[in-house]
Write a protein that holds these residues in place. Structure first.
Motif, PDB file in Angstrom:
ATOM      1  N   ASN A 213     -29.401  -2.433 -45.539  1.00 52.68           N
ATOM      2  CA  ASN A 213     -29.886  -3.211 -46.674  1.00 52.68           C
ATOM      3  C   ASN A 213     -29.495  -2.584 -48.013  1.00 52.68           C
ATOM      4  N   ALA A 214     -29.281  -1.277 -48.032  1.00 53.42           N
ATOM      5  CA  ALA A 214     -28.844  -0.631 -49.271  1.00 53.42           C
ATOM      6  C   ALA A 214     -27.424  -1.022 -49.638  1.00 53.42           C
ATOM      7  N   LYS A 215     -26.640  -1.420 -48.631  1.00 58.64           N
ATOM      8  CA  LYS A 215     -25.251  -1.834 -48.863  1.00 58.64           C
ATOM      9  C   LYS A 215     -25.062  -3.335 -48.748  1.00 58.64           C
ATOM     10  N   ASN A 216     -26.159  -4.072 -48.568  1.00 56.95           N
ATOM     11  CA  ASN A 216     -26.077  -5.538 -48.441  1.00 56.95           C
ATOM     12  C   ASN A 216     -25.086  -5.953 -47.357  1.00 56.95           C
ATOM     13  N   THR A 217     -25.099  -5.241 -46.263  1.00 53.22           N
ATOM     14  CA  THR A 217     -24.083  -5.458 -45.236  1.00 53.22           C
ATOM     15  C   THR A 217     -24.718  -5.553 -43.848  1.00 53.22           C
ATOM     16  N   VAL A 218     -24.188  -6.479 -43.065  1.00 51.96           N
ATOM     17  CA  VAL A 218     -24.535  -6.582 -41.657  1.00 51.96           C
ATOM     18  C   VAL A 218     -23.262  -6.336 -40.852  1.00 51.96           C
ATOM     19  N   TYR A 219     -23.432  -5.683 -39.706  1.00 45.70           N
ATOM     20  CA  TYR A 219     -22.300  -5.305 -38.881  1.00 45.70           C
ATOM     21  C   TYR A 219     -22.430  -5.916 -37.486  1.00 45.70           C
ATOM     22  N   LEU A 220     -21.286  -6.061 -36.847  1.00 49.92           N
ATOM     23  CA  LEU A 220     -21.269  -6.412 -35.431  1.00 49.92           C
ATOM     24  C   LEU A 220     -20.273  -5.479 -34.761  1.00 49.92           C
ATOM     25  N   GLN A 221     -20.801  -4.502 -34.031  1.00 47.67           N
ATOM     26  CA  GLN A 221     -19.966  -3.599 -33.262  1.00 47.67           C
ATOM     27  C   GLN A 221     -19.684  -4.244 -31.919  1.00 47.67           C
ATOM     28  N   MET A 222     -18.415  -4.426 -31.622  1.00 43.25           N
ATOM     29  CA  MET A 222     -18.011  -5.111 -30.396  1.00 43.25           C
ATOM     30  C   MET A 222     -17.223  -4.138 -29.528  1.00 43.25           C
ATOM     31  N   ASN A 223     -17.771  -3.814 -28.385  1.00 43.10           N
ATOM     32  CA  ASN A 223     -17.126  -2.921 -27.438  1.00 43.10           C
ATOM     33  C   ASN A 223     -16.783  -3.661 -26.156  1.00 43.10           C
ATOM     34  N   SER A 224     -15.948  -3.049 -25.356  1.00 43.23           N
ATOM     35  CA  SER A 224     -15.547  -3.639 -24.070  1.00 43.23           C
ATOM     36  C   SER A 224     -15.132  -5.093 -24.248  1.00 43.23           C
ATOM     37  N   LEU A 225     -14.289  -5.325 -25.214  1.00 45.88           N
ATOM     38  CA  LEU A 225     -13.883  -6.691 -25.543  1.00 45.88           C
ATOM     39  C   LEU A 225     -13.187  -7.361 -24.375  1.00 45.88           C
ATOM     40  N   LYS A 226     -13.397  -8.676 -24.287  1.00 50.14           N
ATOM     41  CA  LYS A 226     -12.789  -9.508 -23.257  1.00 50.14           C
ATOM     42  C   LYS A 226     -11.986 -10.619 -23.931  1.00 50.14           C
TER      43      LYS A 226
ATOM     44  N   ASP B 157     -26.466 -13.897 -23.901  1.00 52.41           N
ATOM     45  CA  ASP B 157     -26.335 -13.120 -22.672  1.00 52.41           C
ATOM     46  C   ASP B 157     -24.938 -12.549 -22.468  1.00 52.41           C
ATOM     47  N   SER B 158     -23.929 -13.287 -22.889  1.00 55.02           N
ATOM     48  CA  SER B 158     -22.556 -12.864 -22.599  1.00 55.02           C
ATOM     49  C   SER B 158     -22.127 -11.613 -23.355  1.00 55.02           C
ATOM     50  N   VAL B 159     -22.875 -11.219 -24.372  1.00 55.37           N
ATOM     51  CA  VAL B 159     -22.485 -10.031 -25.144  1.00 55.37           C
ATOM     52  C   VAL B 159     -23.476  -8.892 -25.012  1.00 55.37           C
ATOM     53  N   LYS B 160     -24.564  -9.114 -24.314  1.00 56.39           N
ATOM     54  CA  LYS B 160     -25.571  -8.057 -24.168  1.00 56.39           C
ATOM     55  C   LYS B 160     -24.959  -6.835 -23.501  1.00 56.39           C
ATOM     56  N   GLY B 161     -25.255  -5.672 -24.056  1.00 54.19           N
ATOM     57  CA  GLY B 161     -24.710  -4.433 -23.525  1.00 54.19           C
ATOM     58  C   GLY B 161     -23.327  -4.101 -24.052  1.00 54.19           C
ATOM     59  N   ARG B 162     -22.676  -5.049 -24.727  1.00 53.17           N
ATOM     60  CA  ARG B 162     -21.331  -4.805 -25.269  1.00 53.17           C
ATOM     61  C   ARG B 162     -21.309  -4.849 -26.791  1.00 53.17           C
ATOM     62  N   PHE B 163     -22.089  -5.733 -27.380  1.00 49.40           N
ATOM     63  CA  PHE B 163     -22.115  -5.906 -28.827  1.00 49.40           C
ATOM     64  C   PHE B 163     -23.423  -5.354 -29.390  1.00 49.40           C
ATOM     65  N   THR B 164     -23.344  -4.848 -30.616  1.00 50.19           N
ATOM     66  CA  THR B 164     -24.531  -4.358 -31.308  1.00 50.19           C
ATOM     67  C   THR B 164     -24.524  -4.856 -32.741  1.00 50.19           C
ATOM     68  N   ILE B 165     -25.596  -5.518 -33.126  1.00 51.99           N
ATOM     69  CA  ILE B 165     -25.750  -5.953 -34.511  1.00 51.99           C
ATOM     70  C   ILE B 165     -26.619  -4.935 -35.241  1.00 51.99           C
ATOM     71  N   SER B 166     -26.259  -4.654 -36.480  1.00 47.69           N
ATOM     72  CA  SER B 166     -27.044  -3.729 -37.293  1.00 47.69           C
ATOM     73  C   SER B 166     -26.895  -4.139 -38.754  1.00 47.69           C
ATOM     74  N   ARG B 167     -27.711  -3.556 -39.597  1.00 46.82           N
ATOM     75  CA  ARG B 167     -27.630  -3.887 -41.016  1.00 46.82           C
ATOM     76  C   ARG B 167     -27.958  -2.660 -41.849  1.00 46.82           C
TER      77      ARG B 167
END
Length: 122
Positions: free
Chosen positions: A74-87, A62-72
């Motif tokens: 698969n062609a690059k074998n990579t997962v990301y975590l975009q973190m906005n409005s950091l606290k 809950d504490s990161v909803k609306g601020r963080f986005t996880i994505s992946r």
């Protein structure tokens, strides 16, 4: 075995953004659900976000909803975590983790990275 290597951790100001990356090697990446966790000294590791095998479903604490986005990618074998409005309370070591379906459905993860430090200054 799956090897996971995180990167992207840094010092950021409150309100700023960072993007974490986690590159996987050793097995078929698309077989694994992926998750991000974080830990601060003296506290237990905390779930942050997860994404299913094809990226069709994502989950967040809950504490990161609306601020963080996880994505992946698969062609690059990579997962990301975009973190906005950091606290400042986002300051932690961030870990990525991989889970086979059986493990994921029981809430467990099979492989972990070494972590990357995120520090948010006020």
């Amino acid at each position: 075995q799956v090897q996971l290597v995180e990167s992207g951790g840094a010092l950021a100001q409150a309100g700023g953004s960072l993007r974490l990356s986690c590159v996987a090697s050793g097995r078929t990446f698309s077989n694994y659900a992926m998750g991000w966790f974080r830990q601060t000294p003296g506290k237990e590791r905390e779930f942050v976000a997860s994404i299913t095998w094809t990226g069709g479903s994502t989950y967040y604490t809950d504490s990161v909803k609306g601020r963080f986005t996880i994505s992946r990618n698969n062609a690059k074998n990579t997962v990301y975590l975009q973190m906005n409005s950091l606290k400042p309370e986002d300051t932690a070591v961030y870990y990525c983790a991989a889970a086979l379906p059986k493990s994921y459905l029981s809430g467990a993860y099979d492989y972990w990275g070494q972590g990357t430090q995120v520090t948010v200054s006020s």
